[in-house]
Design an enzyme around this catalytic site. Structure first.
Site, PDB file in Angstrom:
ATOM      1  N   HIS A  93       0.843  -1.206   0.000  1.00  0.00           N
ATOM      2  CA  HIS A  93       0.000   0.000   0.000  1.00  0.00           C
ATOM      3  C   HIS A  93       0.872   1.248   0.000  1.00  0.00           C
ATOM      4  O   HIS A  93       2.068   1.182   0.274  1.00  0.00           O
ATOM      5  CB  HIS A  93      -0.894   0.014   1.244  1.00  0.00           C
ATOM      6  CG  HIS A  93      -0.110   0.158   2.520  1.00  0.00           C
ATOM      7  ND1 HIS A  93       0.616  -0.882   3.078  1.00  0.00           N
ATOM      8  CD2 HIS A  93       0.113   1.225   3.316  1.00  0.00           C
ATOM      9  CE1 HIS A  93       1.235  -0.466   4.164  1.00  0.00           C
ATOM     10  NE2 HIS A  93       0.961   0.819   4.337  1.00  0.00           N
ATOM     11  N   ASP A 145       0.760   4.925   2.030  1.00  0.00           N
ATOM     12  CA  ASP A 145       0.045   5.373   3.235  1.00  0.00           C
ATOM     13  C   ASP A 145      -1.067   6.378   2.921  1.00  0.00           C
ATOM     14  O   ASP A 145      -0.861   7.359   2.199  1.00  0.00           O
ATOM     15  CB  ASP A 145       1.025   6.008   4.237  1.00  0.00           C
ATOM     16  CG  ASP A 145       1.893   4.942   4.900  1.00  0.00           C
ATOM     17  OD1 ASP A 145       1.437   3.790   5.010  1.00  0.00           O
ATOM     18  OD2 ASP A 145       3.019   5.271   5.309  1.00  0.00           O
ATOM     19  N   HIS A 193       4.731   0.106   0.043  1.00  0.00           N
ATOM     20  CA  HIS A 193       5.528  -0.689   0.971  1.00  0.00           C
ATOM     21  C   HIS A 193       4.650  -1.759   1.601  1.00  0.00           C
ATOM     22  O   HIS A 193       3.414  -1.691   1.536  1.00  0.00           O
ATOM     23  CB  HIS A 193       6.190   0.182   2.041  1.00  0.00           C
ATOM     24  CG  HIS A 193       5.228   1.003   2.827  1.00  0.00           C
ATOM     25  ND1 HIS A 193       4.678   2.179   2.349  1.00  0.00           N
ATOM     26  CD2 HIS A 193       4.691   0.820   4.057  1.00  0.00           C
ATOM     27  CE1 HIS A 193       3.861   2.678   3.247  1.00  0.00           C
ATOM     28  NE2 HIS A 193       3.833   1.876   4.300  1.00  0.00           N
ATOM     29  N   ARG A 237       5.709   5.978  13.582  1.00  0.00           N
ATOM     30  CA  ARG A 237       5.551   6.574  12.235  1.00  0.00           C
ATOM     31  C   ARG A 237       4.899   7.946  12.310  1.00  0.00           C
ATOM     32  O   ARG A 237       3.882   8.114  12.985  1.00  0.00           O
ATOM     33  CB  ARG A 237       4.688   5.666  11.354  1.00  0.00           C
ATOM     34  CG  ARG A 237       4.740   6.076   9.880  1.00  0.00           C
ATOM     35  CD  ARG A 237       3.813   5.238   9.024  1.00  0.00           C
ATOM     36  NE  ARG A 237       2.483   5.807   9.000  1.00  0.00           N
ATOM     37  CZ  ARG A 237       1.386   5.153   8.589  1.00  0.00           C
ATOM     38  NH1 ARG A 237       1.464   3.895   8.189  1.00  0.00           N
ATOM     39  NH2 ARG A 237       0.220   5.748   8.583  1.00  0.00           N
TER      40      ARG A 237
END
Ligand code: SIN
Length: 288
Positions: A111, A113, A263, A279
């Site tokens: 995907h 983000d 990723h 994150r």
């Protein structure tokens, strides 16, 4: 006499023949690194992904550095914003006082983000606080390389297609064993329509914009054709030649450009090992 600052020269090495750069000898915890962060912003446009090892970042500094890339987004799953700084989304299998400190098994699919919001993230900064000695690598794929690696007739076929991205669809698949999204969470994440091929707003380079589980369908195609095309594009996007695999060490910081990469996190022995990743997610603009 005007004074001129010396241009910043970063010590770098490539991570993959087509994208990704490791920047060495830069301690981002030091305020002396502040000028170098502007250089990192430029390098990200060119290389799509930047790795810095051996960092010792406080949560505050992580957020401060991230803000240099743009305003930060807060994740819809508020229960995993557990550091005291709402800009940090925690990914972890660790529980404290009976409560998970982070979202476990997040991103175990290919995907980009927040592709499921109308203005998805431009980039993310993932910092390794605690990592297992084996497993839990993260795979990154260049969507520039993937698009450029498609035959011309396929590039023409998909150039103006659009697809529906659905957070609810992803959540239902990834976290089927959990409580469903609340009404508030659903209201914050309605399905959105995104181009299948997007243009990098800074460089003008094209990239494939697909993803597993989050992309529900390609619009205006019969269901079977949409499913077949999506499967074909998703399989193409993650061919070995477009992928860089990162083996994490504690203190690694990876910055990636969500506008031109996907990723995928990989599993690990979560009964035996702890994994804690922080994150931050930088706001972006409407894909075109
Ligand atoms: C993510 O999808 O942002 C997380 C990747 C990872 O945990 O390795």
């Amino acid at each position: 006499m005007p004074t001129f600052e010396e241009p910043i020269v970063l010590n770098t090495q490539p991570l993959h023949p087509g994208f990704g750069l490791e920047v060495m000898d830069l301690d981002l915890s030091s305020p002396d690194s502040d000028n170098a962060i502007d250089a990192l912003v430029d390098e990200l446009d060119k290389h799509s992904l930047i790795l810095l090892r051996n960092q010792k970042l406080s949560n505050e500094r992580h957020v401060e550095i991230s803000r240099r890339f743009g305003p930060l987004m807060t994740h819809v799953l508020k229960q995993f914003l557990t550091t005291g700084l709402p800009e940090i989304y925690v990914l972890s299998n660790v529980s404290e006082n009976g409560k998970p400190i982070g979202n476990h098994k997040e991103g175990w699919n290919w995907h980009s983000d927040l592709s499921y919001v109308a203005e998805p993230s431009m980039g993310s900064l993932l910092y390794a606080v605690e990592v297992p000695p084996e497993g839990a690598d993260t795979l990154f794929a260049s969507m520039h390389l993937a698009y450029e690696g498609l035959p011309a007739d396929m590039q023409n076929r998909i150039r103006n297609l659009r697809a529906t991205h659905s957070y609810a669809g992803y959540y239902g698949k990834a976290f089927a064993d959990r409580a469903p999204l609340t009404e508030e969470q659903k209201a914050r994440t309605p399905d959105v329509i995104q181009p299948v091929v997007r243009t990098h707003p800074t460089t003008g380079r094209l990239s494939l914009y697909v993803g597993q589980d989050i992309v529900k369908c390609i619009n205006d195609l019969p269901e079977t054709e949409s499913e077949a095309l999506l499967a074909e594009l998703n399989a193409h996007a993650i061919k070995d030649e477009f992928v860089f695999r990162h083996r994490w060490q504690q203190g690694d910081l990876i910055l990636w450009d969500n506008r031109c990469t996907m990723h995928c996190a990989t599993p690990y022995d979560d009964n035996k090992y702890r994994r804690v990743m922080h994150r931050t997610t930088v706001a972006g603009s409407r894909p075109f």
